[in-house]
Motif scaffolding. Sequence first.
Motif, PDB file in Angstrom:
ATOM      1  N   VAL A   1       0.834  -1.199   0.000  1.00 16.19           N
ATOM      2  CA  VAL A   1       0.000   0.000   0.000  1.00 16.19           C
ATOM      3  C   VAL A   1       0.870   1.252   0.000  1.00 16.19           C
ATOM      4  O   VAL A   1       0.485   2.288  -0.549  1.00 16.19           O
ATOM      5  CB  VAL A   1      -0.958  -0.001   1.215  1.00 16.19           C
ATOM      6  CG1 VAL A   1      -1.853   1.237   1.195  1.00 16.19           C
ATOM      7  CG2 VAL A   1      -1.805  -1.264   1.229  1.00 16.19           C
ATOM      8  N   GLU A   2       2.040   1.162   0.592  1.00 18.61           N
ATOM      9  CA  GLU A   2       2.950   2.300   0.637  1.00 18.61           C
ATOM     10  C   GLU A   2       3.266   2.778  -0.780  1.00 18.61           C
ATOM     11  O   GLU A   2       3.656   2.001  -1.651  1.00 18.61           O
ATOM     12  CB  GLU A   2       4.245   1.916   1.344  1.00 18.61           C
ATOM     13  CG  GLU A   2       5.234   3.062   1.461  1.00 18.61           C
ATOM     14  CD  GLU A   2       6.533   2.646   2.123  1.00 18.61           C
ATOM     15  OE1 GLU A   2       7.270   3.514   2.607  1.00 18.61           O
ATOM     16  OE2 GLU A   2       6.810   1.425   2.144  1.00 18.61           O
ATOM     17  N   GLY A   3       3.071   4.064  -1.012  1.00 20.06           N
ATOM     18  CA  GLY A   3       3.376   4.648  -2.302  1.00 20.06           C
ATOM     19  C   GLY A   3       2.299   4.482  -3.356  1.00 20.06           C
ATOM     20  O   GLY A   3       2.382   5.093  -4.427  1.00 20.06           O
ATOM     21  N   ARG A   4       1.286   3.653  -3.091  1.00 19.95           N
ATOM     22  CA  ARG A   4       0.197   3.498  -4.044  1.00 19.95           C
ATOM     23  C   ARG A   4      -0.661   4.759  -4.048  1.00 19.95           C
ATOM     24  O   ARG A   4      -0.740   5.486  -3.054  1.00 19.95           O
ATOM     25  CB  ARG A   4      -0.663   2.303  -3.704  1.00 19.95           C
ATOM     26  CG  ARG A   4       0.034   0.954  -3.786  1.00 19.95           C
ATOM     27  CD  ARG A   4       0.542   0.658  -5.165  1.00 19.95           C
ATOM     28  NE  ARG A   4       0.842  -0.755  -5.336  1.00 19.95           N
ATOM     29  CZ  ARG A   4       1.885  -1.223  -5.975  1.00 19.95           C
ATOM     30  NH1 ARG A   4       2.775  -0.387  -6.508  1.00 19.95           N
ATOM     31  NH2 ARG A   4       2.080  -2.533  -6.087  1.00 19.95           N
ATOM     32  N   THR A   5      -1.337   4.991  -5.158  1.00 22.20           N
ATOM     33  CA  THR A   5      -2.248   6.132  -5.262  1.00 22.20           C
ATOM     34  C   THR A   5      -3.674   5.656  -5.091  1.00 22.20           C
ATOM     35  O   THR A   5      -4.139   4.783  -5.847  1.00 22.20           O
ATOM     36  CB  THR A   5      -2.098   6.835  -6.621  1.00 22.20           C
ATOM     37  OG1 THR A   5      -0.768   7.363  -6.731  1.00 22.20           O
ATOM     38  CG2 THR A   5      -3.095   7.978  -6.752  1.00 22.20           C
ATOM     39  N   ILE A   6      -4.347   6.215  -4.115  1.00 17.07           N
ATOM     40  CA  ILE A   6      -5.737   5.871  -3.823  1.00 17.07           C
ATOM     41  C   ILE A   6      -6.598   7.080  -4.154  1.00 17.07           C
ATOM     42  O   ILE A   6      -6.380   8.174  -3.622  1.00 17.07           O
ATOM     43  CB  ILE A   6      -5.900   5.451  -2.356  1.00 17.07           C
ATOM     44  CG1 ILE A   6      -5.054   4.196  -2.085  1.00 17.07           C
ATOM     45  CG2 ILE A   6      -7.362   5.207  -2.018  1.00 17.07           C
ATOM     46  CD1 ILE A   6      -5.013   3.772  -0.638  1.00 17.07           C
ATOM     47  N   ALA A   7      -7.546   6.884  -5.056  1.00  8.70           N
ATOM     48  CA  ALA A   7      -8.416   7.966  -5.521  1.00  8.70           C
ATOM     49  C   ALA A   7      -9.789   7.815  -4.905  1.00  8.70           C
ATOM     50  O   ALA A   7     -10.381   6.728  -4.941  1.00  8.70           O
ATOM     51  CB  ALA A   7      -8.512   7.939  -7.044  1.00  8.70           C
ATOM     52  N   LEU A   8     -10.296   8.910  -4.355  1.00 11.50           N
ATOM     53  CA  LEU A   8     -11.593   8.904  -3.686  1.00 11.50           C
ATOM     54  C   LEU A   8     -12.594   9.736  -4.475  1.00 11.50           C
ATOM     55  O   LEU A   8     -12.409  10.948  -4.646  1.00 11.50           O
ATOM     56  CB  LEU A   8     -11.470   9.471  -2.278  1.00 11.50           C
ATOM     57  CG  LEU A   8     -10.447   8.819  -1.341  1.00 11.50           C
ATOM     58  CD1 LEU A   8     -10.349   9.604  -0.044  1.00 11.50           C
ATOM     59  CD2 LEU A   8     -10.827   7.369  -1.066  1.00 11.50           C
ATOM     60  N   LEU A   9     -13.643   9.107  -4.960  1.00 17.41           N
ATOM     61  CA  LEU A   9     -14.749   9.840  -5.547  1.00 17.41           C
ATOM     62  C   LEU A   9     -15.715  10.155  -4.415  1.00 17.41           C
ATOM     63  O   LEU A   9     -16.511   9.320  -4.002  1.00 17.41           O
ATOM     64  CB  LEU A   9     -15.447   9.017  -6.627  1.00 17.41           C
ATOM     65  CG  LEU A   9     -16.604   9.731  -7.352  1.00 17.41           C
ATOM     66  CD1 LEU A   9     -16.073  10.889  -8.195  1.00 17.41           C
ATOM     67  CD2 LEU A   9     -17.396   8.761  -8.208  1.00 17.41           C
ATOM     68  N   GLY A  10     -15.580  11.355  -3.864  1.00 19.76           N
ATOM     69  CA  GLY A  10     -16.355  11.739  -2.690  1.00 19.76           C
ATOM     70  C   GLY A  10     -15.456  11.855  -1.482  1.00 19.76           C
ATOM     71  O   GLY A  10     -14.608  10.976  -1.235  1.00 19.76           O
TER      72      GLY A  10
END
Length: 311
Positions: free
Chosen positions: A132-141
């Motif tokens: 998970v480190e360094g991954r990009t997590i995109a939040l719609l909302g």
Amino acid sequence: MNGSLPRVISHVGALPGVAAALPGVEITPVPPDGPIDDAIEGEVLLTLMRGAPNLGEVLRRGVKWVHTVGTGVDEFPLHLLDGQVLTCSRGATSVPIAEWVLAQILAFEKKLPVAWVREPPEQWGSPALGTVEGRTIALLGLGSIGEAVARRALAFDAKVRALRRSDAPSPVRGVEIVRDVGSLVNDADHVVLAAPLTPATRRIVDPSFFDAMRPGAHLINVARAELVDEDALRSALDRGQLGLASLDVAPVEPLPRGHWLYTHPRVRLSAHVAWSGPQVWTAIEQSFIDNYERFRTGAVLANVVDVERGY
């Protein structure tokens, strides 16, 4: 009974936590369907997230404020309101839902349950796992659920970005705010749907949304199934544009036997359970209790639903 205290009509029974926290308050449980006694009146209605079949009748019993035990109000009959203020239990389920999201992200990166073995594998020490480190997590909302996900993802040293309706800065330090879908998803490893269902968000996840995503990315939906164009989802999964879809919501609930979502190899489906946790009902009760005190004293209520926007 203290006659000066606002009376409560309840479609959800006599919740023990509410009764204990509001001594002296008259709480009258009524069935959600069918007629109610002519003598029942109250200034406050505690009801279900979808309202109730007899909601219109109950609202005519002097109700000024309505509180729903749910968060989303896309299925609430807003047209029946006649000047009453509507509030919801926003935030009460955000922690268990955020934990569910992080569980899906970790399972994706750590290749669970594929990485578990029940007999000697072809090669010991395989497969190679992600992080998970360094991954990009995109939040719609970026409401209460999005915030809770962001805080936990940042603790794993992930990069977090969000798309929200408001122009306000992020309530969570370290979250990058973007202004369009392309900027949100273009290189994201995990895309989390946490937006309310409104006319503006219905089927927002369409073919162009999937085309903008990085091939092999992970889609997580803890909002409403109707945010996603089902045909576009299936196409993106079939052609490998989408690596995995972790879904806690379905187009029809309960989802009928034989539906393709049960068997698609790139789908992990749960039966709308992400909200569940040992303290959820306590949090729901507390959201009502806190707002009751505001209502009683004439203070501004929390978690007021914008009826025009639908959330």
